[in-house]
Structures are given as C-alpha cells and as structure tokens.
Motif scaffolding. Structure first.
Motif: not given
Length: 465
Positions: A201-223
């Motif tokens: 929303s690019e700051g047009t609806l409110g001011v975000i002051v904290e964010i809860t994020l879902g996470l993943k296990p550490l990603l495996a080394p890629p080929v």
C-alpha cells in the motif's frame, strides 16, 4: 491541504528528544528516494521516530492540523513513493530496527519496520531459519519498505514474495489509533484479510510499526546452472518451456548481453564474454533431484538454441554467480556514468508463456529509440527489469527515455501483464495505474483509501492519486 504553518514546538513536546528535525538541509536530504522524474515537494519537518509513541504522536498532530505525512524507511525505492509533498511531515521509521522475537518452534519472527532485510536473514540463520524474499536491495532495504511495496527478488519463483510471509501487522492509522491486523498463527480467516490489504500500500493506508513474518527452515545449498544464448528470445522460450515442464527451480534469473558486458566490466564473476543472453538457474531440491532438475533444464535450453550450458554443486560457484546477478545495479551505475547518468528501471511482469514475444517486441522498441535498453530480471516469474539508459543532461535524450519507458509499460499491459511487479507505483507510474485497473477496481480502491484515511493525509498524490 494546510493553510497555515502549525506550531512545530507543540509536536516537538510530544516526541522523543531529538526526533524532530527542522534543519532545511537535512529535510531536503530526506525528501526523495532513488527514482528519477518524480517530483519532490518541500516538507515542513522530518521526524526520525525512535518509538511507536513517536509515530502515534505524529499521526495525531497531523490529523489535528490536517498535515500530510510521508512515511519513509531507507529510501531505496524506485518509484518516488517516499518523496516529500509540500508541507508534509516526513516520518522516517528507520530507527525502529529491533528484531523483537524469533520463535523457532512456530517458525515466526516479529520485527520492527527499520530492520534491514539482510540483517534479518543473518540473525535467522543462527537459529536454522530463513526469510526467503530477497530483493536486489537486500543489503540496504528495510523489511517495512519491502512490505510497503510487496518486494520480491531472486527466490520468488519457488518461495514467493513478501505478502506470502506477512502474517500480522501492527499499524498506526491516520488518526493515531494503533491496531493489530492479521494473526500470529499459520492459519486464520477471522474477518477480512486486512493485513494483506496493507502489503503493497506504499504508506497510503497507515504506518506499519511491527511485522509478524512466517519463516522457512534454512534453505539447502543449491545446484547452480548457467545457460548462454545467442539472443533473448531463445532464453525467453527456454524459461516458458522449463517452467511448463513442472520444474520447481529455487532461482531462474535472466540477463541480456548488454547487462552481462556491464558486469564483466565491473568485476570478475566468471561470466562468458559475447553472450546474447544468460540464464542463471538454481535448484535446492534434495539429493540427486536437484541435479536431475538441472539436467532437464539443460536439455530444454539446448533444444531452444543455447550455445553453452553448464552447472555445478560447488557452493563457491553458486555464490559467484549469484554475486554476479546482484552486481547488476552497481555495474549499470558505473556504465551509465559514461553516458550521462540517466537510468530508468522498469518493472513490468508478464505471463511466462509470453516472455519470448516480450523480448522480441522489446528489441523493436529499443531499435526505434536513440537510447539504450538493458534488461535483467526474475524470468521464472515473468518479472523483468528493462533499464532505459540515457544522457540525463540532454533534453532530447531525456524525452526519448521517457517515451521508451512508457512503451515498455504499454507492452507489459498488451501482453496481459502489469506495470509493476515489485517496485510499486508511487509517483512514477501513477498515471499508468488507471490504465491497468478497470473502473470498478478504481472505485473500490478509492473507497478503501477514503475509509481508512478520510482526510487524505497519508502519502497524498502517490499511487492512488
């Protein structure tokens, strides 16, 4: 919006010591992001918030006096969304940079908006966790800014964009009300999904002051694999065919020959000289599945006319090629300095099935104009970043650049795509938003904006106008 200059000493008395800045030189230094051709007004003050209470105080004062507020973070944006408007308070939240909590059991974290993306990744790695969204500005952009534009990056093709990880937000509304949106849990459908509404929303609806994020296990080394092509069309058709095969790469990035040449001039990353286009692909599938996936990629790439294909499971090779992709921005800046310093970075996203057509028509646009177009992007998502390079000191060159930029956006729409995949609308693409949204969508978005910001003080003139 405001007829008289309010007494800023009143605001100062409500804020943390030193939070209010009235020095004109400092305010002006904070008055724009990295976008070209976007207006920057004369702000009345800068507030470098040190707490949520500071944010609340600013919004209450702004509502009382009907003063516009432009929320900012690191100001690394490319659409002018963080630019000042006349009379505004610039509300900078970069100092709200705490990683509040990392919950290993539930694979979540809570962070303030000023946390740098790469700093969060490094902190999570110590707990065996990862936050996949990785914009090109990963080392300098904030999580709050990433949320404000729904940023993506190189891992999006498999792991999604910012909105796919935002579970909950704490937001200060236009009148200073603090509210919690979304949830902490993995699932939840209690009421409308208002947290998602605020993402992008690019700051047009409110001011975000904290964010809860879902996470993943550490990603495996890629080929990691690299395919070299004689032209961009062949590379585009390879992307379409590879993704249509059911492949699930963790990265699929594309650079045209001009971009590769700039990177080679910038540093030694092991990229081949003389390439017409280059595809960088990674698979983090377990065991031999990753190798098998890249073997499938090789077969498709060669079938589409690739000059060379090779891959490696050596982490050093992976790091070098990813570093090369991340070097696009500084390499281009170095090159553009020799042309006159003009660089307009586009951000169109088209269906993957139409990438070959996109590149063919992009080449026609490039040939029609006396500027250079250099392209890199997240091919696996169809999100490309054609950059228009020009002499910023020459009026004719500037005019050509603007026309070229506009034709690229129109091309994206013509192919069933969007004018912005991850950089946002801001000032830069505001006039184009109405071309993408139909009349019903325009009314709906304006109604939502009016409902949460009835005085129109939150980042006015940006995105929704």
């Amino acid at each position: 919006m405001v007829s008289t200059q309010p007494d800023l000493s009143e605001l100062d008395s409500r804020l943390s010591p030193g939070a209010l800045v009235t020095d004109r030189d400092v305010i002006d230094a904070y008055s724009s992001d990295k976008a070209l051709f976007c207006p920057a007004g004369t702000a009345s003050a800068l507030v470098r918030a040190a707490s949520v209470d500071d944010v609340v105080a600013v919004m209450r004062f702004a509502t009382e006096h009907r003063i516009p507020v432009v929320t900012q973070g690191a100001r690394t944006g490319l659409s002018g969304a963080a630019n000042a408007v006349d009379g505004a308070i610039l509300l900078n939240v970069a100092k709200l940079d705490a990683i509040v909590d990392i919950d290993v059991l539930n694979q979540t974290c809570r962070v303030q908006p000023g946390v740098i993306n790469q700093d969060l990744k490094s902190a999570l790695a110590e707990h065996g966790l990862s936050y996949p969204p990785d914009p090109g500005s990963v080392a300098i952009s904030t999580i709050g800014g990433n949320v404000a534009t729904n940023a993506g990056g190189m891992c999006c093709v498999k792991y999604g964009v910012t909105k796919d990880y935002v579970r909950g937000l704490t937001v200060v509304l236009a009148d200073g009300t603090v509210t919690k949106l979304g949830r902490q849990t993995a699932k939840g459908v209690a009421g409308l999904d208002l947290a998602s509404l605020f993402v992008g929303s690019e700051g047009t609806l409110g001011v975000i002051v904290e964010i809860t994020l879902g996470l993943k296990p550490l990603l495996a080394p890629p080929v990691t694999g690299v395919a070299v092509f004689p032209d961009m069309e062949s590379a585009g058709h390879t992307v379409s065919a590879f993704m249509a095969s059911g492949a699930g790469p963790s990265m699929l990035e594309l650079m045209d020959g001009a971009t590769v040449a700039m990177i080679n001039a910038y540093g030694d990353f092991g990229l081949p000289d003389g390439a017409g286009a280059l595809l960088l692909v990674q698979s983090d599938a377990p065991g031999q599945a990753g190798v098998a996936e890249l073997e499938g990629f090789e077969a498709i790439a060669r079938g589409q006319g690739a000059d060379e294909v090779f891959f490696s499971d050596d982490p050093a090779d992976s790091e070098m090629f990813v570093a090369a992709r991340r070097a696009v921005s500084p390499a281009m800046e170095q090159y553009v300095a020799t042309l006159g310093g003009g660089e307009l970075i586009d951000d169109v996203c088209v269906p993957r099935s139409r990438l070959g057509e996109f590149f063919a028509r992009l080449a026609e646009i490039d040939a029609r104009h006396m500027v250079e177009v250099s392209t890199a992007g997240h091919a696996g998502d169809g999100n490309m970043h054609p950059s228009v390079l020009f002499d910023a000191s020459d009026e004719a060159s500037v005019a050509e650049a603007k026309e070229t930029f506009a034709e690229i956006m129109q091309l994206g729409l013509d192919l069933g795509g969007t004018i912005t995949g991850e950089h946002g609308v801001g000032y830069l693409k505001q006039d184009w938003l109405v071309r993408e949204l139909d009349a019903g969508a325009q009314v709906l978005q304006a109604s939502i904006k009016s409902a949460v910001d009835p005085l129109g003080i939150l980042n006015p003139g940006k995105m929704l106008g």
